[in-house]
Motif scaffolding. Structure first.
Motif, short mmCIF file in Angstrom:
data_model
loop_
_atom_site.label_atom_id
_atom_site.label_comp_id
_atom_site.label_asym_id
_atom_site.label_seq_id
_atom_site.Cartn_x
_atom_site.Cartn_y
_atom_site.Cartn_z
N UNK A 38 0.81 -1.22 0.00
CA UNK A 38 0.00 0.00 0.00
C UNK A 38 0.84 1.26 0.00
N UNK A 42 0.69 5.50 -6.30
CA UNK A 42 -0.37 5.09 -7.22
C UNK A 42 -0.19 5.83 -8.53
N UNK A 45 -5.61 6.48 -11.36
CA UNK A 45 -6.58 7.12 -10.48
C UNK A 45 -7.39 6.08 -9.73
N UNK A 48 -11.76 6.02 -4.39
CA UNK A 48 -11.63 6.18 -2.94
C UNK A 48 -11.92 4.86 -2.24
N UNK A 49 -11.17 4.58 -1.19
CA UNK A 49 -11.33 3.33 -0.46
C UNK A 49 -12.66 3.34 0.27
N UNK A 53 -15.48 0.19 8.47
CA UNK A 53 -14.69 0.52 9.66
C UNK A 53 -14.25 -0.75 10.36
N UNK A 59 -4.76 -1.71 12.23
CA UNK A 59 -4.24 -0.80 11.23
C UNK A 59 -5.28 -0.56 10.17
N UNK A 60 -5.55 0.71 9.93
CA UNK A 60 -6.54 1.05 8.92
C UNK A 60 -5.90 0.97 7.55
N UNK A 61 -6.67 0.57 6.59
CA UNK A 61 -6.18 0.56 5.22
C UNK A 61 -6.67 1.79 4.47
N UNK A 62 -7.43 2.60 5.16
CA UNK A 62 -7.90 3.84 4.58
C UNK A 62 -8.22 4.81 5.71
N UNK A 63 -8.05 6.08 5.44
CA UNK A 63 -8.33 7.09 6.46
C UNK A 63 -9.78 7.03 6.91
N UNK A 64 -10.64 6.64 6.00
CA UNK A 64 -12.05 6.58 6.31
C UNK A 64 -12.34 5.62 7.46
N UNK A 65 -11.45 4.66 7.67
CA UNK A 65 -11.66 3.65 8.72
C UNK A 65 -11.24 4.13 10.10
N UNK A 66 -10.45 5.18 10.15
CA UNK A 66 -9.87 5.59 11.43
C UNK A 66 -10.96 6.17 12.32
N UNK B 455 -9.61 11.60 0.73
CA UNK B 455 -8.69 11.91 1.83
C UNK B 455 -7.27 12.12 1.35
N UNK B 669 -4.50 8.53 -0.56
CA UNK B 669 -5.00 8.62 0.81
C UNK B 669 -3.84 9.03 1.73
N UNK B 671 -2.96 8.42 4.67
CA UNK B 671 -2.23 7.49 5.53
C UNK B 671 -1.13 6.74 4.77
N UNK B 672 -1.18 6.74 3.46
CA UNK B 672 -0.09 6.12 2.70
C UNK B 672 1.04 7.10 2.45
#
Lengths: 171, 705
Positions: A38, A42, A45, A48-49, A53, A59-66, B455, B669, B671-672
Motif C-alpha cells: 500500500x 499510485x 486514479x 476512494x477506499x 470501519x 491498522x486502517x487501510x484507509x483514512x475513512x476507517x480511522x 482523503x 490517501x 495514511x499512505x
C-alpha cells in the motif's frame, strides 16, 4: 540565520502540571506499519477506499476507517505560556525573542532567527505571553538582547516535559 | 579607498577564454566579457571583471622591458594590439601574452598612449595631441596595400584632446572618451572631427575606457580605480559610480565592445534580491560582489549568479538561501535601539541600510551600519531606529566586503550582499508569530463536504501564517498571510479567515492593507453584510492558478509542478486595541467556501456559493452558512453539541498542519503518505505528534515539484 557564540547556558524551569496523562483514547495496541504494497505510489486514479470501519486498534487501510477519539480536533499546536520576570537581573530595556530552531553544543548557541515565535521588549524585565507551538517541537530558546555600550545576548532554553499546561518561566 | 591588492604571480584562471594548453600566439576566445588592463613601467597585463571591479594578473612578463600603451582588442581577429615604447611600433599579443613587434611604417616619432581598433574596419587608430602628432590609422588587414602603414588623418593641433584612452562604440562607429575635466567626447575617426558633448560629472585621468555591447561606456580613473558607467545614448550622459577597480598611475585598457558586461554562462557574482528600485539588477547597477575568493562572506555560504533574482522570484526561495548571515535578534521598534547578530567568514567591513521611509530606495541617511569592521565569527551590533521610521514592512541590505565604505549599489570585487524583508513596529509593540516569523503552516481541505472524499487532503492547500501585534495586553493589529499551494479539485473554491468574537465594526477598514501577489488591492477583503469579521482572501482559487500542461489540477499530480502562483497578505488594524483575552487564538478560523455562481456538491443544490463553508473540525460556520446543510450525506455535525464538519468516525474535512506540509499527491490517501497519521489520531495526539514531518513521510506518495 545561524551563528555561534559562547554563553553560559541556563535551562529554564519548566513547571509541570499534575500528571493526568495525555491522550489515551482509541485502544492501547501499538500501530503497525501499513502493508508494504500500500505504500507504493499510485500511478493511475484509484477509487476512494470504501472498506468498512475496522475494530479499534487495528491498522486502517484507509483514512475513512480511522476512529477519531471523541472531542479530538487534530490540533496542530500546543500552548506554552511565557512568563518572564528579570526585574532583578536587568535594569535596562531588553529584547525578548523566542525561537524554535536552534542548537546548543558545548555551550555554543546557534539560532535561526527566522524561526521566532515572539519578538518583544520590556523596560522593566517583566513580560508574559501565550505562544502556539507546533506539535513536533519540544524545545524553545529565549534570546535576551541586552542593549548598552557593548550589546550582548543571553539565552534561556525550555524543553517540553510532561503534559499541559506548559509554562516557560524565566527568572 | 585604497584597495590595492597584492599581485599574484601566477597564471590566472580567468573565464573560459584562457586555455592553459594552447600554443603560443593563439588568439583569445571569441569576444571575452572581461576587460584587459595593462599597467606599470614594465608592462603587466590584468583581466578585469568590470561588473565588480575584480581584477587579477594575467601576465607579469609580456616580453618587453618597458611600457605598453594604447592597448586595443581586435574584434576581427581576437588578438590584442598595443603600442610598445621599447620597440617603437605596434605589437600583437595572443594568449601567450607575449608582445610580438609588427613592422609598421611611416610612423611619427612618438609613443602613442591612446588607441583602439574599429569594429567596422580592421584598422587601428592611434592618437597623440600636439602639432607634431595627431590621429593615425594603421590598416591591420594583410591583404590591403597600406597594411601596417601609418596614415595621418588629422594633426594633433586640429584635434587637440586631453584624453588618455578612447574606445569604439559597438554600433555607431564613433570613438568616445572623457577628458581630464570630465567632458565626454565623440570622435569621428574617419574625418578626424571631435564633438564635445556634456560634462559627465566626474573628472580625473581616465586611463582606461571600455564599451559593452549595450553601448555603455565604462571609464576607469587612475587615481582611485573607480569605474564609472556612462550611457552615451542619453540626452545628457552622466557618469554613475559602477564598481571599485584597480588604481594605477599608468593604465590602459581594452575590451571587446561586442561582449555583454557579464558572461551569463559564468556565474561568479553575488547580487541582492530586493526589488530593483533598490538597485539590485546588473542593468540597474545593482549591489554586486565578485566571488573569485571564497574567503569573505556572511553566514554559511554565498551562491553565485549572473544577475539578480528579484524577490519574490529570489533564488533564496527556489534554490540556495544564502541570505543567512544576519540574525535579527530583537524586533525593530520606532525610536529604539535594535540588535542584529552577524556571522562573518573572513575579516572585512559591513555596510547596511534599512529603508525607513519605505520609498523603495536606500537613501543616504538610511545607512544603519557604516564601514564596521567585523571579526571572523559572530558579531553583535546595535543600531538605532529613527523616530521618523514608518511602521510596516520594508527592505534592508547588508553588504560585506574588504572595501571599507561602499554604497547600496554598485560592484565590489569580493564579499557578499544579503537583502532582508523586515517589519518595523511602534515602540513597545510585541508580535507573536505563528508558526514563526518567516515560515509557514498548512491548511488542507477535502472539498466534497458533506460527502467523504479520497482523503488526499489536497483539494485546496493553503500555506498560512499569522502575526499578532500588541502592546500593554491589547492587540493593535493582526496580519494573515497565505499562498495557494495546491488546487487538486475541479470545484471552484474561495478562502477566507473568520475572527471569532470580533465584530466587523471593530476593524479600522480604511487602514486595512491587502495585497495579492505583492500588488495592493483596491477592494477591501472585509466581507460586507455580516456583522462578523470575515476576511475574504480570494473568491476563486482558479482565478489565480493554472493546471500544468497536460494536467488537470494545480500542483497535485506527478510531473505537474510549478511555482506558487498566488500569495496574499492582509494586515488588519483595530479601531481600538482589543484585549488579548478577547482575541481568538491562532490560526483563528480559516475556512474555504464555494465560489458564488459555480456548481458544487449536488447534495447542496445548485451553486451553493457562500452558503457552503468548510471549517476545521468543531469550528462553527459563519452566519452566511446554510445550517440546513448540516447532517447531510456523511456529515455528522451537531450544533447543540458544538460539533461541526466531522464524519461518523470523527474525521474532519480540513486539517491544520504546523509546517509547510508535503501534502499527498493526487488521489493518494493521506495514511499512505503519512503512516503515523493514524496513531496520532488514535492516541488523541499522545503519540506521533510529529507525524507530518518530512522525515516521517513516505515521500514518494507526496507531491513534489
Amino acid at each position: 540565520m545561524k551563528y555561534v557564540e559562547r554563553i553560559n547556558l541556563c535551562l529554564a524551569a519548566c513547571i509541570l502540571s499534575a500528571c493526568g496523562g495525555g491522550g489515551g483514547g482509541g485502544g492501547g495496541d501499538s500501530i503497525s506499519q501499513p502493508p508494504v504494497v500500500a505504500q507504493v505510489a499510485v500511478a493511475s486514479e484509484p477509487s476512494p477506499v470504501t472498506v468498512a470501519v475496522d475494530e479499534p486498534g487495528a491498522t486502517a487501510s484507509a483514512t475513512q476507517e480511522i476512529q477519531v477519539p471523541d472531542g479530538f480536533t487534530l490540533a496542530a499546536n500546543y500552548t506554552v505560556s511565557l512568563d518572564v520576570d528579570l526585574e532583578s537581573v536587568y535594569s535596562q530595556r531588553v529584547s525578548l525573542s523566542v525561537c524554535t530552531d536552534f542548537s546548543t553544543v558545548d555551550s555554543l548557541v546557534s539560532i535561526n532567527y527566522d524561526s521566532c515565535l515572539l519578538k518583544a521588549s520590556t523596560n522593566n524585565g517583566i513580560f508574559s505571553s501565550d505562544l502556539e507551538v507546533g506539535n513536533a517541537l519540544d524545545s524553545l530558546i529565549l534570546a535576551i538582547g541586552i542593549f548598552g555600550e557593548s550589546s550582548a545576548v543571553d539565552y534561556r532554553v525550555w524543553e517540553r516535559v510532561g503534559s499541559e499546561p506548559y509554562v516557560f518561566s524565566v527568572r | 579607498m585604497d584597495y590595492l591588492r597584492k599581485i599574484l604571480l601566477r597564471s590566472a584562471v580567468f573565464s573560459v577564454c584562457l586555455c592553459a594548453t594552447v600554443s603560443a600566439a593563439e588568439p583569445f576566445h571569441d569576444c571575452p566579457t572581461e576587460a584587459f588592463l595593462v599597467q606599470s613601467g614594465v608592462a603587466k597585463l590584468y583581466g578585469v571583471q568590470l561588473a565588480t571591479g575584480h581584477y587579477q594578473l594575467l601576465s607579469s612578463d609580456m616580453g618587453t622591458s618597458s611600457k605598453l600603451n594604447a592597448i586595443a582588442f581586435n574584434f576581427h581577429d581576437n588578438y590584442l594590439y598595443a603600442w610598445s615604447k621599447e620597440f617603437g611600433t605596434l605589437v600583437k599579443i595572443g594568449t601567450d601574452y607575449q608582445a610580438s613587434a609588427l613592422e609598421t611604417s611611416n610612423n611619427p616619432d612618438a609613443t602613442f598612449y591612446v588607441g583602439d581598433i574599429s569594429l567596422e574596419d580592421n584598422i587601428y587608430y592611434a592618437y597623440r595631441p600636439g602639432s607634431s602628432y595627431g590621429l593615425y590609422a594603421y590598416n591591420l588587414d594583410e591583404s590591403e596595400e597600406d597594411y601596417l602603414r601609418a596614415v595621418k588623418i588629422v594633426s594633433g593641433d586640429d584635434l587637440s584632446l586631453n584624453i588618455f584612452d578612447f574606445a569604439f562604440h559597438p554600433l555607431n562607429h564613433y570613438a568616445y572618451s572623457v577628458d581630464r575635466n570630465g567632458v565626454l567626447h565623440r570622435i569621428d575617426v574617419e574625418l578626424g572631427i571631435d564633438t564635445a558633448l556634456n560634462n559627465v560629472g566626474e573628472s580625473g585621468t581616465f586611463g582606461a575606457v571600455y564599451f559593452d555591447v549595450d553601448g555603455h561606456l565604462y571609464i576607469s580613473r587612475n587615481s582611485d580605480g573607480y569605474i564609472f558607467r556612462v550611457d552615451v545614448n542619453d540626452a545628457t550622459p552622466l557618469a554613475e559610480f559602477y564598481a571599485y577597480g584597480p588604481s594605477s598611475s599608468n593604465n590602459d585598457g581594452a575590451r571587446c565592445a561586442m561582449a555583454p558586461i557579464v558572461d551569463v554562462e559564468i556565474s561568479n557574482i553575488d547580487f541582492g534580491d530586493a526589488p530593483d528600485s533598490y538597485f539590485s539588477s546588473l542593468e540597474n547597477n545593482g549591489a554586486r560582489h565578485g566571488l573569485f575568493s571564497s574567503t569573505l562572506y556572511l553566514g554559511e555560504g554565498v551562491d553565485s549568479e549572473s544577475d539578480s533574482f528579484i524577490h519574490p522570484l529570489s533564488d533564496d526561495e527556489t534554490g540556495i538561501d544564502d541570505d543567512d548571515g544576519v540574525g535579527f535578534v530583537s524586533g525593530i521598534e520606532v525610536g529604539e535601539d535594535s540588535i542584529v547578530e552577524v556571522s562573518a567568514v573572513g575579516s572585512g567591513f559591513l555596510n547596511a541600510w534599512i529603508d525607513w521611509d519605505q520609498n523603495g530606495v536606500f537613501d543616504t541617511d538610511e545607512k544603519i551600519i557604516s564601514g564596521q569592521s567585523l571579526r571572523e565569527g559572530n558579531n553583535v551590533i546595535t543600531y538605532s531606529v529613527p523616530i521618523s521610521a514608518k511602521v510596516g514592512d520594508t527592505w534592508s541590505r547588508f553588504r560585506y566586503s574588504s572595501t571599507e565604505l561602499i554604497e547600496a549599489s554598485g560592484g565590489v570585487s569580493d564579499g557578499e550582499v544579503e537583502d532582508y524583508f523586515v517589519t518595523v513596529t511602534e515602540t513597545g509593540v510585541s508580535t507573536v508569530f505563528y508558526p514563526s516569523e518567516n515560515s509557514w503552516s498548512t491548511l488542507a481541505f477535502e472539498d466534497n463536504w458533506p460527502s467523504i472524499g479520497d482523503y488526499d487532503f489536497n483539494d485546496l492547500v493553503i500555506h498560512y501564517r499569522t502575526a499578532i501585534s500588541s502592546k500593554n495586553g491589547a492587540v493593535r493589529r493582526i496580519r494573515v498571510q497565505g499562498q495557494v499551494a495546491a488546487v487538486g479539485a475541479s470545484y471552484h473554491n474561495g478562502f477566507a479567515i473568520h475572527l471569532p468574537g470580533i465584530l466587523r465594526s471593530q476593524i479600522d477598514e480604511s487602514r486595512i492593507q491587502f495585497t495579492v501577489n505583492r500588488a495592493d488591492q483596491a477592494e477591501s477583503p472585509l466581507e460586507s453584510g455580516p456583522s462578523e469579521a470575515i476576511l475574504i482572501a480570494f473568491l476563486d482559487a482558479w482565478d489565480y492558478v493554472t493546471p500544468g500542461e497536460d494536467c488537470k489540477y494545480h500542483r497535485t499530480e506527478s510531473g505537474c509542478g510549478s511555482s506558487i502562483q498566488m500569495d496574499f497578505s492582509i494586515t488588519v488594524p483595530f479601531v481600538n486595541a482589543i484585549p488579548l483575552a478577547q482575541m481568538p487564538t491562532t490560526p483563528f478560523d480559516p475556512f474555504m467556501f464555494a465560489t458564488p455562481g459555480k456548481p458544487h456538491n449536488p447534495a447542496l443544490g445548485n451553486n451553493p456559493g457562500r452558503s457552503l463553508e468548510i471549517h476545521l473540525k468543531n469550528h462553527a460556520p459563519t452566519s452566511a452558512f446554510n445550517l440546513d446543510y448540516l447532517g447531510r450525506r456523511d456529515d455528522r455535525s451537531n450544533g447543540i453539541q458544538e460539533k461541526y464538519f466531522l464524519s461518523e468516525n470523527g474525521m474532519p474535512w480540513a486539517i491544520h498542519v504546523a509546517n509547510k506540509w508535503r501534502y499527498p499527491k493526487e488521489y493518494m490517501d493521506v495514511i499512505y503518505a503519512y503512516p503515523h497519521f493514524q496513531s496520532f489520531i488514535s492516541s488523541a495526539g499522545g503519540q506521533d505528534g510529529d507525524w507530518y514531518l518530512d522525515g516521517r513521510a513516505q515521500l514518494q506518495n507526496t507531491f513534489s515539484q
